[in-house]
Design a protein around this motif. Sequence first.
Motif, short mmCIF file in Angstrom:
data_model
loop_
_atom_site.label_atom_id
_atom_site.label_comp_id
_atom_site.label_asym_id
_atom_site.label_seq_id
_atom_site.Cartn_x
_atom_site.Cartn_y
_atom_site.Cartn_z
N LYS A 109 0.29 -0.97 0.05
CA LYS A 109 -0.23 -0.16 -0.07
C LYS A 109 1.02 0.86 0.09
CE LYS A 109 -0.70 -0.42 4.73
NZ LYS A 109 -1.64 -0.61 5.82
N ALA A 110 1.42 1.21 -0.96
CA ALA A 110 2.82 2.24 -1.08
C ALA A 110 2.23 3.78 -1.42
CB ALA A 110 4.48 2.01 -1.38
N ARG A 111 2.29 4.47 -1.64
CA ARG A 111 2.07 5.87 -1.80
C ARG A 111 3.62 6.34 -2.65
NH1 ARG A 111 -2.37 8.46 -0.15
NH2 ARG A 111 -3.19 7.36 1.55
N ILE A 112 3.09 7.46 -3.57
CA ILE A 112 3.92 7.56 -4.97
C ILE A 112 4.28 8.82 -4.30
CG2 ILE A 112 4.17 8.91 -7.00
CD1 ILE A 112 2.15 6.96 -8.02
N VAL A 113 5.96 8.81 -4.51
CA VAL A 113 6.54 9.88 -3.27
C VAL A 113 6.81 11.23 -4.69
CG1 VAL A 113 8.43 11.07 -2.22
CG2 VAL A 113 7.41 8.76 -1.73
N SER A 114 7.60 10.28 -5.76
CA SER A 114 8.05 11.56 -6.92
C SER A 114 8.05 10.56 -8.09
CB SER A 114 9.26 12.12 -7.04
OG SER A 114 10.40 10.50 -6.89
N ILE A 115 7.83 11.22 -9.55
CA ILE A 115 8.27 10.26 -10.49
C ILE A 115 9.87 11.39 -11.55
CG2 ILE A 115 7.23 10.10 -12.80
CD1 ILE A 115 4.82 9.58 -11.14
N ASP A 116 10.62 10.42 -11.48
CA ASP A 116 11.86 11.24 -12.60
C ASP A 116 11.45 10.49 -14.46
OD1 ASP A 116 13.41 11.89 -13.74
OD2 ASP A 116 15.24 11.15 -12.61
N PRO A 117 10.66 11.35 -15.31
CA PRO A 117 9.58 10.78 -16.08
C PRO A 117 10.92 11.03 -17.47
CG PRO A 117 9.48 13.49 -15.44
CD PRO A 117 10.00 13.13 -14.65
N LYS A 118 12.50 11.13 -17.36
CA LYS A 118 13.35 11.45 -18.51
C LYS A 118 13.33 10.06 -19.14
CE LYS A 118 16.61 14.13 -15.17
NZ LYS A 118 18.05 14.01 -15.04
N SER A 119 12.85 8.87 -19.31
CA SER A 119 12.67 7.76 -19.81
C SER A 119 11.66 8.11 -20.28
CB SER A 119 13.45 6.50 -18.51
OG SER A 119 14.61 6.29 -18.16
N MET A 120 10.66 8.71 -19.91
CA MET A 120 9.71 8.61 -20.93
C MET A 120 9.47 9.39 -21.91
SD MET A 120 6.18 7.50 -18.19
CE MET A 120 7.02 8.40 -16.73
N GLN A 121 9.70 10.24 -21.18
CA GLN A 121 10.18 11.51 -22.08
C GLN A 121 10.22 11.40 -23.70
OE1 GLN A 121 11.79 14.54 -18.92
NE2 GLN A 121 9.26 15.56 -18.80
N GLU A 122 11.55 10.54 -22.77
CA GLU A 122 13.45 10.94 -24.64
C GLU A 122 12.27 9.54 -25.10
OE1 GLU A 122 15.78 10.78 -26.39
OE2 GLU A 122 15.50 11.89 -24.68
N ALA A 123 11.34 8.63 -24.94
CA ALA A 123 10.44 7.49 -25.32
C ALA A 123 9.69 8.49 -26.53
CB ALA A 123 10.49 6.62 -24.98
N LEU A 124 8.76 9.03 -25.90
CA LEU A 124 8.10 10.40 -26.54
C LEU A 124 9.06 11.01 -27.73
CD1 LEU A 124 5.46 11.40 -23.84
CD2 LEU A 124 4.60 9.42 -25.32
N LYS A 125 9.50 11.60 -27.55
CA LYS A 125 10.36 12.36 -28.13
C LYS A 125 11.03 11.85 -29.50
CE LYS A 125 12.55 15.27 -26.15
NZ LYS A 125 14.18 15.53 -25.42
N GLN A 126 11.08 10.60 -28.97
CA GLN A 126 11.59 9.82 -30.20
C GLN A 126 10.76 9.16 -31.32
OE1 GLN A 126 14.12 6.57 -28.61
NE2 GLN A 126 15.80 7.75 -28.34
#
Length: 401
Positions: A109-126
Amino acid sequence: MLIVQKYGGTSVGTLERIEAVAQRVIKTKNEGHDVAVIVSAMSGVTNQLIEQAEFFTKTPIGREMDVLLSSGERVTSALLAIALNAKGYAAIAFSGRGAGIVTDNFHTKARIVSIDPKSMQEALKQGKIVVVAGFQGISTAGEVTTLGRGGSDLSAVAVAGALNADLCEIYTDVDGVYTTDPRIEPKAKKLDRISYDEMLELASLGAKVLQNRSVELAKKLNVNLVTRSSFNDHEGTLITGEEKMEDAVISGIALDKNQARITIRNVEDRPGVAAEIFSALASKEINVDMIVQNIGRNGETNLGFTVPQNELETAYRVMKEVNPNPNSIIESDADIVKVSLVGVGMKSHSGIASKAFKTLADEGINIQMISTSEIKISMIVEAKYGELAVRALHKAYDLDK
């Protein structure tokens, strides 16, 4: 536009349905949008994994359960990415860790602390379609974690916020948010739009369309949500921060059958008694909802409160242990339901509560407890009258028109 789409377990329940999801994602991509997709485990898989774990023990270790349960979403994300690539559309699957979703260290039952979106952003950029396994992340200690019930919705909203998406679409097996459960009232109407606050109340009061944690996060991150069906092209319901005060006074009616009540009679009427009782309940992580205390007489009073049905036994035991007065009588009742009216229009209209009370009275329904807020009125009634109460109130406020 950048659009985040989330598909639940029913929507990806078979290989054929995953293929249908791929076609829907492709349609969005062909319309010129960037797309990130969050998926749940295939319908039934999570329950199957839980059953397999419980073959060995009814109390498996949380860490190992997270490693086990997170596999279901990873399988779906990989299959969808494979399907998209096979159709000529570049796609890449990410686990929660791969997507940069960081959580606290509470397993199952973890809670999200943060997201580093760099990998997703790079894939979307491609030009790739990003497919993320929902319901999971990586803790600050480097361990796989899961987000608990409704975790994939939470993943979708968090990813939409991190990517600064224009829209987050939640695809389920229903068309959107209705004025009440259509299985109870066939005349229920689908809402075109609803505010965060209204949706948050409906979600916390028993509406199953969205999990309340995801609505809370959407409000915090100002993410526009649309909930719609993955099985047709009908317009869904937009959940947004905008409130249209000229709209209907009541937006929806919720019925929560997961309610139980505890009443303590002859409680000593002195400062600190309520604190003792509710501190004891809090120490057992029991969620108390509605509370009613009568005016004290002869140094004693009566105190009643509601808890989820699955916590009734524990709450009753705690009350026996606390026992603030040897003469106290502790009673419990699981044969109740909570009926709630929700609408931001309540803020600027009078007579809403009196109309609700008269409507139930005309049906011969006794109200046992009442609680109100700016946009909500909740009433406890006998379980056998719950659905009748919903239908009567739905008609009284013209929600079927």
